[in-house]
Design a protein around this motif. Structure first.
Motif, mmCIF file in Angstrom:
data_model
loop_
_atom_site.group_PDB
_atom_site.id
_atom_site.type_symbol
_atom_site.label_atom_id
_atom_site.label_comp_id
_atom_site.label_asym_id
_atom_site.label_seq_id
_atom_site.Cartn_x
_atom_site.Cartn_y
_atom_site.Cartn_z
ATOM 1 N N ARG A 400 6.806 1.644 2.860
ATOM 2 C CA ARG A 400 6.353 0.312 3.266
ATOM 3 C C ARG A 400 4.944 0.041 2.748
ATOM 4 O O ARG A 400 4.644 -1.008 2.188
ATOM 5 C CB ARG A 400 6.369 0.199 4.787
ATOM 6 N N GLU A 401 4.057 1.039 2.970
ATOM 7 C CA GLU A 401 2.672 0.870 2.538
ATOM 8 C C GLU A 401 2.581 0.790 1.016
ATOM 9 O O GLU A 401 1.804 0.009 0.470
ATOM 10 C CB GLU A 401 1.838 2.039 3.060
ATOM 11 N N ARG A 402 3.409 1.591 0.358
ATOM 12 C CA ARG A 402 3.405 1.592 -1.101
ATOM 13 C C ARG A 402 3.816 0.227 -1.642
ATOM 14 O O ARG A 402 3.213 -0.307 -2.583
ATOM 15 C CB ARG A 402 4.354 2.674 -1.595
ATOM 16 N N HIS A 403 4.843 -0.365 -1.028
ATOM 17 C CA HIS A 403 5.298 -1.677 -1.504
ATOM 18 C C HIS A 403 4.292 -2.763 -1.153
ATOM 19 O O HIS A 403 4.034 -3.674 -1.956
ATOM 20 C CB HIS A 403 6.664 -2.008 -0.908
ATOM 21 N N ALA A 404 3.703 -2.666 0.039
ATOM 22 C CA ALA A 404 2.722 -3.674 0.456
ATOM 23 C C ALA A 404 1.529 -3.689 -0.497
ATOM 24 O O ALA A 404 0.983 -4.753 -0.824
ATOM 25 C CB ALA A 404 2.260 -3.392 1.879
ATOM 26 N N SER A 405 1.136 -2.499 -0.970
ATOM 27 C CA SER A 405 -0.028 -2.432 -1.862
ATOM 28 C C SER A 405 0.296 -2.943 -3.268
ATOM 29 O O SER A 405 -0.596 -3.269 -4.044
ATOM 30 C CB SER A 405 -0.535 -0.978 -1.955
ATOM 31 N N GLY A 406 1.588 -2.983 -3.581
ATOM 32 C CA GLY A 406 1.976 -3.403 -4.931
ATOM 33 C C GLY A 406 2.504 -4.799 -5.047
ATOM 34 O O GLY A 406 2.741 -5.293 -6.156
ATOM 35 N N ARG A 407 2.697 -5.469 -3.921
ATOM 36 C CA ARG A 407 3.320 -6.793 -3.955
ATOM 37 C C ARG A 407 2.475 -7.829 -4.697
ATOM 38 O O ARG A 407 3.004 -8.751 -5.311
ATOM 39 C CB ARG A 407 3.591 -7.295 -2.534
ATOM 40 N N ARG A 408 1.167 -7.684 -4.646
ATOM 41 C CA ARG A 408 0.285 -8.724 -5.229
ATOM 42 C C ARG A 408 -0.265 -8.328 -6.600
ATOM 43 O O ARG A 408 -1.239 -8.889 -7.054
ATOM 44 C CB ARG A 408 -0.858 -9.045 -4.247
ATOM 45 N N LYS A 409 0.390 -7.343 -7.215
ATOM 46 C CA LYS A 409 -0.040 -6.966 -8.558
ATOM 47 C C LYS A 409 0.165 -8.140 -9.521
ATOM 48 O O LYS A 409 1.158 -8.859 -9.439
ATOM 49 C CB LYS A 409 0.753 -5.769 -9.068
ATOM 50 N N LYS A 410 -0.786 -8.340 -10.399
ATOM 51 C CA LYS A 410 -0.734 -9.461 -11.360
ATOM 52 C C LYS A 410 -0.117 -8.989 -12.675
ATOM 53 O O LYS A 410 -0.307 -7.862 -13.100
ATOM 54 C CB LYS A 410 -2.137 -10.022 -11.608
#
Length: 411
Positions: A400-410
């Motif tokens: 969950r944390e891994r995906h949350a940190s990657g969701r806003r990658k540009k």
């Protein structure tokens, strides 16, 4: 290539091979096909399998792998299995990944049929079977021979079972080496996962709908659905496997398996996978579910010591349910109706997992939820996990944390 004939019948039809003096397998061969030492193969295969009649699931898994190897060794490689080398096993694995069409079936069928007073080989049986998931079946897609695929889990099972069998042959002095263990580069057959696969489970919302539906149905038609509701609670609330709620050759679960200790705490005593006994914490809500079901059965509100009432009884006839297929069918009806309820109430996008859910997902879901709030070692012991590493697979916070940190990658 001709279709093979089944070799081993169900365990309850087998005579004790350790009491046999002569083993003949000639009926499986034509005059030109006979394999030297095939009788020895047959004898020790029977004895190896007979050691596992205490668990029908284990017996079936081992029988499947041995039968496939014997068929290939005798009729394709033209060798006894006691003469197989490492290179032969590698050739067999390649064969198993792409068997001829005549060796592949489109559905599971019984190996033998009862005809008159005799057990006769079923001509429709095949060593390999195409498997497709429930959603494809619902979509009207029928299995075809071309869809056959040997999964990674099936391949791992092949290596595991055959290595165990050859280890047994070494102990019996039949062979000198284990050709499966000699395959150094199993990685060319078995893929390594860099990350763990997600645990198959239903969501909290889906569980809420499922539980609410089961309770509503039980209120409306208790004769049909109170038992289903109780089973649902057992699998989710105590992480039970289906095999742990039905009667089999290992044990017959009873109401007396719910026991209170000296501190007044309730535990469920269960014989689980690998014939291992464990005790499972009975929560207050699970105890209430038990009371509800017993009231429906017109039993005292709580079990008494030594009570032999089946945990899950047949609705017609006497005794405990013995078929895991029957339990799956009861739960599948709840899954299907819960899915329809979610779609009807505007949760179509959140309902899709219920289309492919199985009864075992309830165990996964219960463990996944509890490991968030309970000590891991407590969940491990209730679930009957052999190691903490298995329990840790249910902790999905890192993902969950891994995906949350990657969701806003540009990009």
């Amino acid at each position: 290539m001709n279709s093979p004939t089944p070799i081993f019948d169900n365990f309850d039809t087998l005579d004790n091979p350790f009491h046999q003096k002569v083993f003949h397998i000639a009926s499986f061969f034509g005059r030109k096909e006979a394999i030297l030492a095939a009788d020895t193969d047959y004898e020790f295969s029977l004895k190896f399998l007979y050691s596992y009649i205490g668990s029908s699931a284990t017996f079936s898994a081992y029988r499947r792998e041995l039968e496939r190897l014997l068929q290939w060794s005798w009729f394709v490689r033209k060798l006894p299995i006691t003469g197989l080398k490492r290179e032969d096993i590698e050739a067999y694995v390649k064969f198993a990944r792409n068997p001829p069409a005549a060796w592949i079936g489109l559905k599971n069928v019984a190996r033998f049929k009862q005809i008159g007073g005799d057990r006769k080989p079923n001509p429709d049986w095949r060593p390999y079977v195409v498997s497709i998931n429930k959603e494809l079946v619902r979509a009207g897609i029928t299995p075809t021979i071309e869809q056959y695929e040997l999964s990674q889990s099936a391949l791992k099972a092949t290596f595991s079972v055959l290595s165990s069998f050859f280890g047994y042959l070494i102990q019996e002095g039949v062979v000198e080496a284990n050709p499966v263990a000699l395959i150094r580069q199993k990685s060319k057959f078995i893929q390594k996962e860099q990350t763990q696969k997600p645990i198959r489970r239903i969501s909290n919302l889906q569980w809420d709908f499922l539980k609410e539906l089961a309770q509503e149905l039980a209120e409306q038609n208790p004769v049909k659905y109170e038992r289903s509701l109780f089973i649902l609670n057992c699998l989710f609330g105590m992480y039970l496997r289906i095999s742990e709620v039905v009667a089999d050759e290992r044990s017959t679960p009873t109401m007396g398996d719910f026991q209170r200790d000296m501190d007044g705490n309730w535990w469920f005593h269960v014989t689980g996978k690998g014939n291992k006994n464990r005790i499972v914490t009975v929560s207050d809500e699970m105890l209430n579910a038990l009371k509800r079901y017993r009231q429906f059965l017109n039993l005292p509100v709580l079990p008494v010591s030594g009570e032999r009432t089946p945990l899950v009884a047949k609705t017609t006839g006497r005794g405990a349910v013995t078929s895991t297929r029957q339990i799956r069918s009861l739960l599948q009806e709840l899954f299907d109706q819960a899915y329809e309820k979610m779609v009807k109430e505007g949760f179509a996008d959140d309902s899709q997992d219920l289309r492919s859910a199985t009864a075992h997902w309830l165990r996964h879901t219960g463990i996944s939820e509890d490991v968030k709030i309970r000590p891991r070692e407590h969940v491990r012991d209730d679930a009957g996990h052999a190691s903490m590493a298995t329990t840790d697979k249910y902790i999905d916070s890192d993902l969950r944390e891994r995906h949350a940190s990657g969701r806003r990658k540009k990009l």
